[in-house]
Design a protein around this motif. Structure first.
Motif, PDB file in Angstrom:
ATOM      1  N   MET A   1       0.832  -1.182   0.000  1.00 36.00           N
ATOM      2  CA  MET A   1       0.000   0.000   0.000  1.00 36.00           C
ATOM      3  C   MET A   1       0.876   1.245   0.000  1.00 36.00           C
ATOM      4  SD  MET A   1      -3.186   0.873  -0.217  1.00 36.00           S
ATOM      5  CE  MET A   1      -4.182  -0.512   0.216  1.00 36.00           C
ATOM      6  N   GLN A   2       2.033   1.163   0.640  1.00 30.39           N
ATOM      7  CA  GLN A   2       2.913   2.333   0.691  1.00 30.39           C
ATOM      8  C   GLN A   2       3.348   2.754  -0.711  1.00 30.39           C
ATOM      9  OE1 GLN A   2       3.592   4.187   3.511  1.00 30.39           O
ATOM     10  NE2 GLN A   2       4.267   5.588   1.909  1.00 30.39           N
ATOM     11  N   GLU A   3       3.553   1.788  -1.584  1.00 33.35           N
ATOM     12  CA  GLU A   3       3.933   2.116  -2.964  1.00 33.35           C
ATOM     13  C   GLU A   3       2.834   2.921  -3.662  1.00 33.35           C
ATOM     14  OE1 GLU A   3       5.312  -0.079  -7.089  1.00 33.35           O
ATOM     15  OE2 GLU A   3       5.353  -1.204  -5.216  1.00 33.35           O
ATOM     16  N   TYR A   4       1.588   2.561  -3.433  1.00 34.36           N
ATOM     17  CA  TYR A   4       0.472   3.323  -4.005  1.00 34.36           C
ATOM     18  C   TYR A   4       0.458   4.753  -3.470  1.00 34.36           C
ATOM     19  CZ  TYR A   4      -1.536  -1.028  -5.772  1.00 34.36           C
ATOM     20  OH  TYR A   4      -1.746  -2.205  -6.429  1.00 34.36           O
ATOM     21  N   LEU A   5       0.619   4.896  -2.150  1.00 37.43           N
ATOM     22  CA  LEU A   5       0.635   6.229  -1.547  1.00 37.43           C
ATOM     23  C   LEU A   5       1.801   7.056  -2.091  1.00 37.43           C
ATOM     24  CD1 LEU A   5      -0.209   5.235   2.133  1.00 37.43           C
ATOM     25  CD2 LEU A   5      -1.719   6.415   0.526  1.00 37.43           C
ATOM     26  N   ASP A   6       2.950   6.425  -2.243  1.00 35.51           N
ATOM     27  CA  ASP A   6       4.123   7.121  -2.784  1.00 35.51           C
ATOM     28  C   ASP A   6       3.894   7.604  -4.213  1.00 35.51           C
ATOM     29  OD1 ASP A   6       5.428   6.640  -0.397  1.00 35.51           O
ATOM     30  OD2 ASP A   6       6.608   4.957  -1.180  1.00 35.51           O
ATOM     31  N   ASN A   7       2.961   6.973  -4.914  1.00 34.86           N
ATOM     32  CA  ASN A   7       2.683   7.331  -6.301  1.00 34.86           C
ATOM     33  C   ASN A   7       1.411   8.157  -6.466  1.00 34.86           C
ATOM     34  OD1 ASN A   7       4.750   6.117  -8.227  1.00 34.86           O
ATOM     35  ND2 ASN A   7       4.382   4.467  -6.774  1.00 34.86           N
ATOM     36  N   GLY A   8       0.928   8.747  -5.369  1.00 33.50           N
ATOM     37  CA  GLY A   8      -0.142   9.720  -5.475  1.00 33.50           C
ATOM     38  C   GLY A   8      -1.531   9.296  -5.048  1.00 33.50           C
ATOM     39  N   VAL A   9      -1.706   8.034  -4.659  1.00 32.29           N
ATOM     40  CA  VAL A   9      -3.023   7.607  -4.196  1.00 32.29           C
ATOM     41  C   VAL A   9      -3.340   8.337  -2.886  1.00 32.29           C
ATOM     42  CG1 VAL A   9      -4.304   5.638  -3.247  1.00 32.29           C
ATOM     43  CG2 VAL A   9      -2.972   5.373  -5.331  1.00 32.29           C
ATOM     44  N   LYS A  10      -4.552   8.833  -2.757  1.00 33.45           N
ATOM     45  CA  LYS A  10      -4.926   9.595  -1.573  1.00 33.45           C
ATOM     46  C   LYS A  10      -5.700   8.784  -0.547  1.00 33.45           C
ATOM     47  CE  LYS A  10      -4.847  13.857  -4.094  1.00 33.45           C
ATOM     48  NZ  LYS A  10      -5.537  15.008  -4.581  1.00 33.45           N
ATOM     49  N   LEU A  11      -6.311   7.673  -0.995  1.00 33.52           N
ATOM     50  CA  LEU A  11      -7.107   6.838  -0.092  1.00 33.52           C
ATOM     51  C   LEU A  11      -6.993   5.389  -0.539  1.00 33.52           C
ATOM     52  CD1 LEU A  11      -9.293   6.424   2.135  1.00 33.52           C
ATOM     53  CD2 LEU A  11     -11.002   6.850   0.356  1.00 33.52           C
ATOM     54  N   GLY A  12      -6.719   4.508   0.420  1.00 29.59           N
ATOM     55  CA  GLY A  12      -6.653   3.085   0.113  1.00 29.59           C
ATOM     56  C   GLY A  12      -7.308   2.271   1.205  1.00 29.59           C
ATOM     57  N   TRP A  13      -8.066   1.277   0.819  1.00 32.22           N
ATOM     58  CA  TRP A  13      -8.705   0.361   1.767  1.00 32.22           C
ATOM     59  C   TRP A  13      -8.147  -1.036   1.503  1.00 32.22           C
ATOM     60  CZ3 TRP A  13     -14.003   2.411  -0.070  1.00 32.22           C
ATOM     61  CH2 TRP A  13     -14.308   3.613   0.575  1.00 32.22           C
ATOM     62  N   LEU A  14      -7.613  -1.661   2.527  1.00 31.24           N
ATOM     63  CA  LEU A  14      -7.079  -3.014   2.410  1.00 31.24           C
ATOM     64  C   LEU A  14      -7.937  -3.925   3.284  1.00 31.24           C
ATOM     65  CD1 LEU A  14      -4.825  -4.774   1.224  1.00 31.24           C
ATOM     66  CD2 LEU A  14      -3.477  -4.244   3.244  1.00 31.24           C
ATOM     67  N   PHE A  15      -8.619  -4.872   2.642  1.00 28.49           N
ATOM     68  CA  PHE A  15      -9.568  -5.743   3.322  1.00 28.49           C
ATOM     69  C   PHE A  15      -8.920  -7.065   3.708  1.00 28.49           C
ATOM     70  CE2 PHE A  15     -11.994  -2.903   0.715  1.00 28.49           C
ATOM     71  CZ  PHE A  15     -13.095  -2.595   1.484  1.00 28.49           C
ATOM     72  N   ASN A  16      -9.167  -7.504   4.950  1.00 33.56           N
ATOM     73  CA  ASN A  16      -8.739  -8.807   5.418  1.00 33.56           C
ATOM     74  C   ASN A  16     -10.000  -9.529   5.890  1.00 33.56           C
ATOM     75  OD1 ASN A  16      -7.874 -11.026   6.893  1.00 33.56           O
ATOM     76  ND2 ASN A  16      -6.028 -10.002   7.611  1.00 33.56           N
ATOM     77  N   ARG A  17     -10.558 -10.357   5.016  1.00 33.05           N
ATOM     78  CA  ARG A  17     -11.831 -11.021   5.344  1.00 33.05           C
ATOM     79  C   ARG A  17     -11.683 -12.032   6.474  1.00 33.05           C
ATOM     80  NH1 ARG A  17     -15.742 -12.474   0.508  1.00 33.05           N
ATOM     81  NH2 ARG A  17     -17.154 -12.509   2.264  1.00 33.05           N
ATOM     82  N   LEU A  18     -10.537 -12.701   6.559  1.00 30.24           N
ATOM     83  CA  LEU A  18     -10.356 -13.695   7.619  1.00 30.24           C
ATOM     84  C   LEU A  18     -10.344 -13.045   9.000  1.00 30.24           C
ATOM     85  CD1 LEU A  18      -7.704 -16.068   6.009  1.00 30.24           C
ATOM     86  CD2 LEU A  18     -10.161 -16.422   6.230  1.00 30.24           C
ATOM     87  N   ALA A  19      -9.659 -11.914   9.119  1.00 27.74           N
ATOM     88  CA  ALA A  19      -9.592 -11.204  10.402  1.00 27.74           C
ATOM     89  C   ALA A  19     -10.758 -10.238  10.576  1.00 27.74           C
ATOM     90  CB  ALA A  19      -8.272 -10.443  10.506  1.00 27.74           C
ATOM     91  N   LYS A  20     -11.560 -10.076   9.526  1.00 28.78           N
ATOM     92  CA  LYS A  20     -12.697  -9.149   9.525  1.00 28.78           C
ATOM     93  C   LYS A  20     -12.244  -7.730   9.880  1.00 28.78           C
ATOM     94  CE  LYS A  20     -16.130 -12.667  10.281  1.00 28.78           C
ATOM     95  NZ  LYS A  20     -17.236 -13.167  11.057  1.00 28.78           N
ATOM     96  N   GLN A  21     -11.195  -7.307   9.180  1.00 30.25           N
ATOM     97  CA  GLN A  21     -10.631  -5.980   9.395  1.00 30.25           C
ATOM     98  C   GLN A  21     -10.472  -5.239   8.072  1.00 30.25           C
ATOM     99  OE1 GLN A  21      -6.834  -6.899  11.166  1.00 30.25           O
ATOM    100  NE2 GLN A  21      -7.648  -6.637  13.234  1.00 30.25           N
ATOM    101  N   VAL A  22     -10.479  -3.914   8.192  1.00 31.19           N
ATOM    102  CA  VAL A  22     -10.149  -3.055   7.056  1.00 31.19           C
ATOM    103  C   VAL A  22      -9.067  -2.092   7.519  1.00 31.19           C
ATOM    104  CG1 VAL A  22     -10.972  -1.330   5.416  1.00 31.19           C
ATOM    105  CG2 VAL A  22     -12.483  -3.173   6.110  1.00 31.19           C
TER     106      VAL A  22
END
Length: 57
Positions: A1-22
């Motif tokens: 995700m850090q690579e996306y942020l470094d390239n200009g992404v302003k918002l990212g959601w990373l889903f972990n369905r097993l842990a039921k976390q975002v």
């Protein structure tokens, strides 16, 4: 995700369905982890955007 942020992404959601976390990433801010949220809001980057997660978990 850090690579996306470094390239200009302003918002990212990373889903972990097993842990039921975002993990929420916003440019210039620390990561936030939510436990089984019902919805995600895109504010202020995606005004009026709401992602319902009721049937996701």
């Amino acid at each position: 995700m850090q690579e996306y942020l470094d390239n200009g992404v302003k918002l990212g959601w990373l889903f972990n369905r097993l842990a039921k976390q975002v993990e929420i990433y916003k440019s210039g801010k620390p990561k936030v982890v939510l436990e089984q949220p019902n919805k995600l809001l895109g504010e202020p980057i995606l005004p009026n955007f709401v992602l319902s997660l009721d049937s996701f978990w």
